[in-house]
Design an enzyme around this catalytic site. Structure first.
Site, PDB file in Angstrom:
ATOM      1  N   ALA A  13     -35.516  21.920 120.826  1.00  0.00           N
ATOM      2  CA  ALA A  13     -35.565  21.889 122.290  1.00  0.00           C
ATOM      3  C   ALA A  13     -34.768  20.705 122.847  1.00  0.00           C
ATOM      4  O   ALA A  13     -34.569  19.695 122.170  1.00  0.00           O
ATOM      5  CB  ALA A  13     -37.019  21.807 122.760  1.00  0.00           C
ATOM      6  N   SER A  36     -35.931  24.748 112.610  1.00  0.00           N
ATOM      7  CA  SER A  36     -35.673  25.806 113.582  1.00  0.00           C
ATOM      8  C   SER A  36     -36.035  27.114 112.904  1.00  0.00           C
ATOM      9  O   SER A  36     -36.174  27.157 111.670  1.00  0.00           O
ATOM     10  CB  SER A  36     -34.191  25.786 113.985  1.00  0.00           C
ATOM     11  N   ARG A  37     -36.192  28.185 113.678  1.00  0.00           N
ATOM     12  CA  ARG A  37     -36.481  29.456 113.034  1.00  0.00           C
ATOM     13  C   ARG A  37     -35.239  29.990 112.336  1.00  0.00           C
ATOM     14  O   ARG A  37     -35.275  30.981 111.624  1.00  0.00           O
ATOM     15  CB  ARG A  37     -36.984  30.466 114.067  1.00  0.00           C
ATOM     16  N   TYR A  58     -40.639  26.396 110.473  1.00  0.00           N
ATOM     17  CA  TYR A  58     -41.532  25.271 110.776  1.00  0.00           C
ATOM     18  C   TYR A  58     -42.403  24.955 109.561  1.00  0.00           C
ATOM     19  O   TYR A  58     -42.676  23.796 109.261  1.00  0.00           O
ATOM     20  CB  TYR A  58     -42.397  25.580 111.999  1.00  0.00           C
ATOM     21  N   LEU A  74     -42.215  22.622 120.834  1.00  0.00           N
ATOM     22  CA  LEU A  74     -42.175  24.077 120.970  1.00  0.00           C
ATOM     23  C   LEU A  74     -42.627  24.483 122.380  1.00  0.00           C
ATOM     24  O   LEU A  74     -43.172  23.656 123.112  1.00  0.00           O
ATOM     25  CB  LEU A  74     -43.108  24.703 119.920  1.00  0.00           C
ATOM     26  N   HIS A  79     -47.979  25.060 121.317  1.00  0.00           N
ATOM     27  CA  HIS A  79     -48.324  23.650 121.092  1.00  0.00           C
ATOM     28  C   HIS A  79     -49.518  23.475 120.159  1.00  0.00           C
ATOM     29  O   HIS A  79     -49.443  22.751 119.174  1.00  0.00           O
ATOM     30  CB  HIS A  79     -48.622  22.954 122.430  1.00  0.00           C
ATOM     31  N   LYS A  97     -46.239  17.646 126.323  1.00  0.00           N
ATOM     32  CA  LYS A  97     -47.147  17.998 127.404  1.00  0.00           C
ATOM     33  C   LYS A  97     -46.699  19.300 128.004  1.00  0.00           C
ATOM     34  O   LYS A  97     -45.509  19.586 127.933  1.00  0.00           O
ATOM     35  CB  LYS A  97     -47.233  16.918 128.471  1.00  0.00           C
ATOM     36  N   ARG A 165     -39.839  28.278 131.003  1.00  0.00           N
ATOM     37  CA  ARG A 165     -40.827  27.818 131.985  1.00  0.00           C
ATOM     38  C   ARG A 165     -41.170  28.893 133.017  1.00  0.00           C
ATOM     39  O   ARG A 165     -42.094  28.750 133.792  1.00  0.00           O
ATOM     40  CB  ARG A 165     -40.303  26.562 132.687  1.00  0.00           C
TER      41      ARG A 165
END
Lengths: 320, 328
Positions: A13, A36-37, A58, A74, A79, A97, A165
């Protein structure tokens, strides 16, 4: 001399850049791996940023015995799941957060941390900045008389509807991404709210693109805030008391750090809050400091977030 | 015989502090002539009339209402008496400028306007800031889309006063911060966003029994969200900010309008829109005068006053019950 604490990054990220920059300034910290995947993506990422090891999943990173700390950046909905898995793999975890929107999930994560005797901290980097501490200290010392009212705003325009988001399945939304800061800073100053009321504007893929809330703190102190992805960039925290007003212009990003009390400017040292956060966590892992944020703070956060979403859904205030 | 361009003859009910702002506006205007004042005490009325150069002094409000020369009355009595004396005044054939807030009860405001309509008189609520060009410009900018789609209105109005004898801190005359200053925030939010569909209020009730702090959260049509706080026990503040999809408008002095200026914040730039100073009190007196002479519409009528009272009544109910309330 004690060896630096070895960190691994879970995900690629964008927020990692700030953590990497902070880690480079921390002698206690050495970021050694990324996962990363996608292996190729992890390889590219590690090469470009000079990280030793790159993992294509992961799980593989969690199986690396030479990693002490996992930084979990993530999407929100992952999370707690990956924090729990990391703790169970024996890692300490700095989790982005907001940790989660469900109280039960955050409790589960901290239960796991306690059982495995690992540290878990929510990554509210602004809490580590002296500007935040200065503002709270000034209010506590009575710089504005008796605290009565708080107002905050945090917003920017997010037009990309495919952004994580904007997606409900990843627990996106303005309250999760932006409002959590307003809640956090008001709690720092006024404690734990007893009742909350929230209203939202829905958009994107079905998330709250805007959220407005009232938090009722002990002693009839009230906290207002607005946050949104559908607003121009805006920020600010005001604490109003019986005898004055305190204003922080940039409470989260802490650029040009200072606090204004009744119009008088009080400068604060300009330091990298991500560095301070990384440094605090590495020091805590080495037993040289207490982690600034623990279970109580994370639970306080999620209790408010959960209650606000319930309030917005039911149209009524929710007691905590 | 009153001619169309003759100044309107005014009387004032009470010798309240606020008169100090309104009387100079009347004196300065060619459209108004202040001829009478009433107090419950003859000596007080006499002294007041002498001090402010008012021709006639009455020892009762009823006596002033019987003065056939008085065409319009300005009612600056305590909040609890606003509607009662507005009704008595319109029934005596007077037009009425009634201080804000007219009442915290919708039913009382409705009764006052019913009486005004029955008697063919004009009744208007004295929100002086609405008459200031700054306010008109603000509304125009929002309407023209200067900030895109309106989404948020934030406002505040507060001061610190700890004298329990002061009328603003007395429960028996319906004082308190929402009635005294929060009503401006309610008015300003409604001006920009319409009528609220849902409100949530929370209050800090101080030792005098009135709300020393009141904060309201209001949802308007189109999910425009407004928040305000007001207080009689807070640091002095007065601000209004309208935030839209593309920018925001910030008014540093939205209610007193002493130095009218609106900041348009958009694309990282700040444009200061400066307006000429104007006496809001004089403008409100002149607007009612023009309306009486048939030269203008009253800026604020029944619809606005009832909308105000609906929001205020709902906010008080919400604060009392702890539940959100739909006004109406």
């Amino acid at each position: 001399m004690t060896e630096p604490v070895r960190w691994g990054l879970l995900s690629t990220a964008r927020i990692n850049e700030a953590i990497l920059k902070g880690a480079r300034q921390s002698e206690r910290t050495d970021v050694v791996a990324v996962a990363s995947r996608d292996q190729a993506r992890a390889d590219d990422y590690a090469r470009e940023r000079g990280l030793e090891r790159a993992y294509g999943s992961y799980e593989e990173l969690l199986a690396d015995d030479d990693i002490d700390v996992v930084y979990n950046s993530l999407p929100n909905s992952l999370h707690v799941e990956w924090s729990v898995r990391a703790l169970e793999a024996g890692k300490h975890v700095l989790c982005e957060k907001p940790m989660d929107r469900r109280v039960e999930a955050v409790e589960r994560a901290f239960d796991t941390a306690e059982r495995t005797d690992r540290l878990l901290m929510e990554a509210f980097m602004y809490r580590h900045h002296p500007q935040t501490q200065k503002a709270a200290e000034l209010v506590r010392e009575g710089a504005i008389g008796e605290l009565r009212q708080l107002r905050s705003l945090f917003s920017f325009t997010l037009a990309d509807e495919a952004d994580v988001r904007m997606l409900p399945e990843l627990d996106g939304g303005a309250l999760m991404d932006l409002g959590c800061y307003c809640i956090s800073m008001q709690r720092v100053i006024a404690g734990e709210p007893q009742r909350v009321f929230g209203v939202q504007r829905t958009g994107g893929g079905g998330v709250d693109v805007g959220f407005t809330a009232l938090l009722e703190f002990p002693g009839d102190v009230f906290g207002e805030f607005h946050c949104g992805f559908d607003l121009p960039e805006g920020s600010g925290l005001e604490a109003i008391g019986s005898g004055g007003k305190l204003f922080v212009a940039d409470p989260v990003r802490c650029r040009d750090p200072h606090v204004e009390v009744n119009g008088e400017r009080i400068d604060v040292e300009d330091v990298d809050r991500y560095y301070l956060q990384v440094e605090n966590f590495s020091a805590a892992v080495r037993g040289e400091a207490e982690p600034l944020l623990g279970r109580d703070d994370a639970l306080g956060q999620v209790r408010v977030i959960e209650a606000l979403y319930r309030s917005a859904a039911t149209g009524d205030a929710v007691s905590l | 015989m009153t001619t169309l361009d003759a100044p309107v003859k005014w009387g004032i009910l009470s010798t309240a502090d606020i008169n100090r702002k309104v009387i100079p506006g009347m004196h300065a205007s060619e459209k108004a002539e202040l001829i009478a004042v009433a107090s419950r005490d003859q000596k007080r009325a006499d002294d007041y009339a002498r001090e402010w150069e008012i021709e006639r002094a009455y020892d009762s409000y009823a006596a002033l209402l019987e003065d056939a020369d008085v065409e319009a009355v300005y009612i600056s009595l305590p909040n609890t008496l606003h509607c009662e004396w507005s009704i008595r005044a319109v029934e005596a054939g007077k037009h009425v400028l009634c201080e804000k807030p007219m009442s915290r009860y919708v039913a009382d405001v409705e009764s006052a306007f019913d009486a005004a309509e029955r008697n063919g008189r004009i009744l208007t609520e004295a929100f002086m800031y609405r008459h200031n060009p700054q306010t008109a410009r603000l509304r125009q900018l929002v309407g023209e889309g200067a900030i895109g789609d309106l989404r948020i209105v934030r406002s505040c109005f507060s001061y610190a006063l700890y004298d329990p004898e002061n009328i603003r801190l007395r429960t028996d005359v319906e004082g308190g911060s929402l009635m005294d200053v929060g009503c401006y925030c309610v008015s300003g939010s409604r001006l920009l966003a319409g009528e609220p569909e849902e409100v949530y209020g929370a209050q800090f009730v101080g030792s005098s029994g009135t709300d020393w702090v009141f904060t309201g959260t209001m949802r308007f049509p189109g999910d425009v969200l407004a928040q305000f706080d007001c207080g009689t026990a807070l640091h002095e503040r007065d601000e209004l900010e309208a935030i839209g999809s593309d920018g925001s408008l910030f008014v540093d002095d939205p209610w007193h309008c002493v130095e009218p200026v609106i900041e348009l914040r958009r694309d990282g730039e700040v444009e200061r829109i400066e307006l000429e100073h104007a006496d809001s009190y004089r403008l409100e007196v002149e607007n009612l005068g023009d309306a009486i002479r048939g030269a203008a519409e009253p800026l604020l009528g029944r619809e606005d006053a009832v909308g105000q009272a609906r929001a205020i009544e709902a906010l008080f109910r919400s604060a009392a019950t702890g539940a959100a309330v739909s006004p109406g």
